[in-house]
Write an enzyme that holds these catalytic residues in place. Sequence first.
Site, PDB file in Angstrom:
ATOM      1  CG  HIS A   9      -0.896  -1.010   6.474  1.00 33.42           C
ATOM      2  ND1 HIS A   9       0.132  -0.776   5.605  1.00 33.42           N
ATOM      3  CD2 HIS A   9      -1.976  -0.372   5.958  1.00 33.42           C
ATOM      4  CE1 HIS A   9      -0.317  -0.010   4.613  1.00 33.42           C
ATOM      5  NE2 HIS A   9      -1.588   0.242   4.804  1.00 33.42           N
ATOM      6  CG  HIS A  61       3.377   7.654   2.949  1.00 32.60           C
ATOM      7  ND1 HIS A  61       3.701   8.848   2.349  1.00 32.60           N
ATOM      8  CD2 HIS A  61       2.071   7.434   2.651  1.00 32.60           C
ATOM      9  CE1 HIS A  61       2.631   9.321   1.723  1.00 32.60           C
ATOM     10  NE2 HIS A  61       1.637   8.487   1.877  1.00 32.60           N
ATOM     11  CB  CYS A  81      -5.377  -0.811   3.899  1.00 35.67           C
ATOM     12  SG  CYS A  81      -4.911   0.931   3.965  1.00 35.67           S
ATOM     13  CB  SER A 125       0.208   3.625   4.381  1.00 39.29           C
ATOM     14  OG  SER A 125      -0.916   4.444   4.124  1.00 39.29           O
ATOM     15  CB  CYS A 134      -0.888  -0.048   1.236  1.00 38.58           C
ATOM     16  SG  CYS A 134      -1.876   1.431   1.502  1.00 38.58           S
TER      17      CYS A 134
HETATM   18  N1  APR Z   1      -1.255  14.061 -10.139  1.00 37.31           N
HETATM   19  C1  APR Z   1      -2.141  13.038 -10.285  1.00 37.31           C
HETATM   20  N2  APR Z   1      -1.870  11.773  -9.936  1.00 37.31           N
HETATM   21  C2  APR Z   1      -0.658  11.518  -9.426  1.00 37.31           C
HETATM   22  C3  APR Z   1       0.313  12.516  -9.239  1.00 37.31           C
HETATM   23  C4  APR Z   1      -0.024  13.843  -9.639  1.00 37.31           C
HETATM   24  N3  APR Z   1       0.825  14.859  -9.516  1.00 37.31           N
HETATM   25  N4  APR Z   1       1.408  11.945  -8.688  1.00 37.31           N
HETATM   26  C5  APR Z   1       1.130  10.644  -8.524  1.00 37.31           C
HETATM   27  N5  APR Z   1      -0.120  10.372  -8.970  1.00 37.31           N
HETATM   28  C6  APR Z   1      -0.835   9.095  -8.960  1.00 37.31           C
HETATM   29  C7  APR Z   1       0.014   7.879  -9.281  1.00 37.31           C
HETATM   30  O1  APR Z   1       0.181   7.725 -10.683  1.00 37.31           O
HETATM   31  C8  APR Z   1      -0.814   6.753  -8.650  1.00 37.31           C
HETATM   32  O2  APR Z   1      -1.754   6.250  -9.562  1.00 37.31           O
HETATM   33  O3  APR Z   1      -1.321   8.843  -7.652  1.00 37.31           O
HETATM   34  C9  APR Z   1      -1.537   7.446  -7.491  1.00 37.31           C
HETATM   35  C10 APR Z   1      -1.033   7.024  -6.109  1.00 37.31           C
HETATM   36  O4  APR Z   1      -1.353   5.708  -5.931  1.00 37.31           O
HETATM   37  P1  APR Z   1      -0.458   4.633  -5.112  1.00 37.31           P
HETATM   38  O5  APR Z   1       0.962   5.025  -5.147  1.00 37.31           O
HETATM   39  O6  APR Z   1      -0.889   3.281  -5.570  1.00 37.31           O
HETATM   40  O7  APR Z   1      -0.920   4.866  -3.596  1.00 37.31           O
HETATM   41  P2  APR Z   1      -2.238   4.340  -2.832  1.00 37.31           P
HETATM   42  O8  APR Z   1      -1.954   3.058  -2.167  1.00 37.31           O
HETATM   43  O9  APR Z   1      -3.411   4.451  -3.722  1.00 37.31           O
HETATM   44  O10 APR Z   1      -2.323   5.428  -1.654  1.00 37.31           O
HETATM   45  C11 APR Z   1      -2.558   6.795  -1.930  1.00 37.31           C
HETATM   46  O11 APR Z   1      -3.670   7.206   0.156  1.00 37.31           O
HETATM   47  O12 APR Z   1      -4.012   6.121   2.185  1.00 37.31           O
HETATM   48  C12 APR Z   1      -3.212   6.980   1.472  1.00 37.31           C
HETATM   49  O13 APR Z   1      -1.057   6.616   2.467  1.00 37.31           O
HETATM   50  C13 APR Z   1      -1.794   6.482   1.290  1.00 37.31           C
HETATM   51  O14 APR Z   1      -1.027   8.659   0.807  1.00 37.31           O
HETATM   52  C14 APR Z   1      -1.329   7.413   0.211  1.00 37.31           C
HETATM   53  C15 APR Z   1      -2.569   7.588  -0.658  1.00 37.31           C
HETATM   54 ZN    ZN Z   2      -2.824   1.198   3.554  1.00 37.18          ZN
END
Ligand code: APR
Ligand code: ZN
Length: 365
Positions: free
Chosen positions: A63, A47, A168, A44, A42
Site C-alpha cells: 500500500h 500486520h 505511507c 502495516s 511497511c
Molecule cells: N520497544 C521499542 N522499540 C521496539 C519494541 C519495543 N518493545 N519492539 C519493536 N520495536 C521497534 C523495532 O525495532 C522497529 O525499529 O519498533 C520499530 C518498528 O518498526 P517497523 O517494524 O519498521 O514498522 P513501521 O513500518 O515503522 O510501522 C510501525 O506504524 O503505521 C504503523 O502499522 C504500522 O503499527 C505499525 C507502526
Molecule cells: Zn504503511
Amino acid sequence: MPRSMKAAVHTGESDRLDIVSVELDDPKTGEVLIRMGASGVCGSDRHVVDSEWPMPTPTVLGHEGAGVVESVGAGVTTVSPGDHVILSWFAPCQKCRSCAEGKSWACTRTRSVECVMPDGTTRHTIEGKQVFPYLGLGTMAEYTVAPESAVVVIPSEVPFDVASLIGCSVTTGVGAVLNNARVTAGSSAVVIGCGGVGLSVIMGLALAGAHPIIAVDISTEKLDAAVRFGATHTVVAGDTMVAGIKEIVAEGVDYSFEAIGRVGSIEQLPLITRAGGTAVIVGLPPVGHRATIDPLSFAELGLTLIGSNYGGSVPLVDFPRIAELYLAGKLPLDDLISDRVGLDDVNEALDAMRRGERTRSVIVF
Ligand code: APR
Ligand code: ZN
C-alpha cells in the site's frame, strides 16, 4: 486489454506471500492504471501477513507505492499517461463532510479499507476468482488500478523508491509532527520505535526544530539510524526506559510519539510526557488490543492524547509538499532505504522486519 502480472499475494492461510500471476482488468470510469516503480514493505503489510488485521483474501499486498500512469479510464481529468505518481491508501470520496473539511484521512465513504474500488468491485482476479488489492492499491505487483482520488502527481525528479515511501511511512511520520501535533521549534520530544514510521517522525521533528529529540528502540542499529535523522539522544527500550528519558528531561517531554503499535509502549506515553504535554499514537496495534491509563494522573497532568491516522494528511497537499522538501534537501529520504529488493524477496524483507532489522526495504520493479 486485461493483462497478466506478477504480484505478491496473501492467501490468509500462511505468513508467506505467494508470488503468482494475477489478471488485471482495464481501468473503468474514474480509475487509473499504474505501472509500479517501487513499493515499500511497511509495518502495516506485516500486520496483515501475520493475521493481526483481518482482510478479505486473497489479497495483493502493498500500500506504499509509486509509479507511472499507463492509461486512464473515462472521466479522469487530474492525471495523464506518463505522469509520475504516488498512491494514497485512503482514496477520499471528496464529497463527504470530512473531505469537505479538509480531513480526507477521516473520509466516511472511502471503500479503500474494504480493499475494493469505490464501486465495490476489484480489477484483480486469479483464474476468474476475485482478488482484493490491499487498501484498494495492492502495490506489490507490476501494475495496479486505483481510483483517481488515490493518485497524486509528483515531480518526476523524485526517484520511485523514495516516492513510494512518501505514500505511507514518511507522510504518516512527518504528518504526525506537522499536521497532528503541530510541534513548535524548541519543543522536546520522544519517539518510541524507530522503524520507517518512527524515523519519519524524527525527520519531521528535526524539520520543525524540536530539541531535544530522544529516540527509543530495542535495536541499537535503529538508534544509530535515528541519530542520522536528527535524534539528539538515544535510550534503549526496556525497564529503564522511563528513567533514561527522565535523565535527559527531568519533567518529561512536550511531545511523545509511539510508532510501533505496541500496547506496552503506548501505556508508557503518559509517564514520559510533561504536565500540559501531548502524547501521540502513531503506531497501529493488532485489532482488539486494549491499553490502560491512569485517568487521575492523566487529568491532573492536563495531558492531551492525539490519535494520528496517515499523519492527518491530505495526499493532494502533503505528497507534493513532502516531495518538494525532499528535493530541497530538507528531508533525507534516501537514507531511509536500507535495502532495494525484487518482488521475489518480499518474504525475506518481512522476516527482517519481524527481527527488527533494516530501516526500510523497498521493492523495485
Ligand atoms: N520497544 C521499542 N522499540 C521496539 C519494541 C519495543 N518493545 N519492539 C519493536 N520495536 C521497534 C523495532 O525495532 C522497529 O525499529 O519498533 C520499530 C518498528 O518498526 P517497523 O517494524 O519498521 O514498522 P513501521 O513500518 O515503522 O510501522 C510501525 O506504524 O503505521 C504503523 O502499522 C504500522 O503499527 C505499525 C507502526
Ligand atoms: Zn504503511
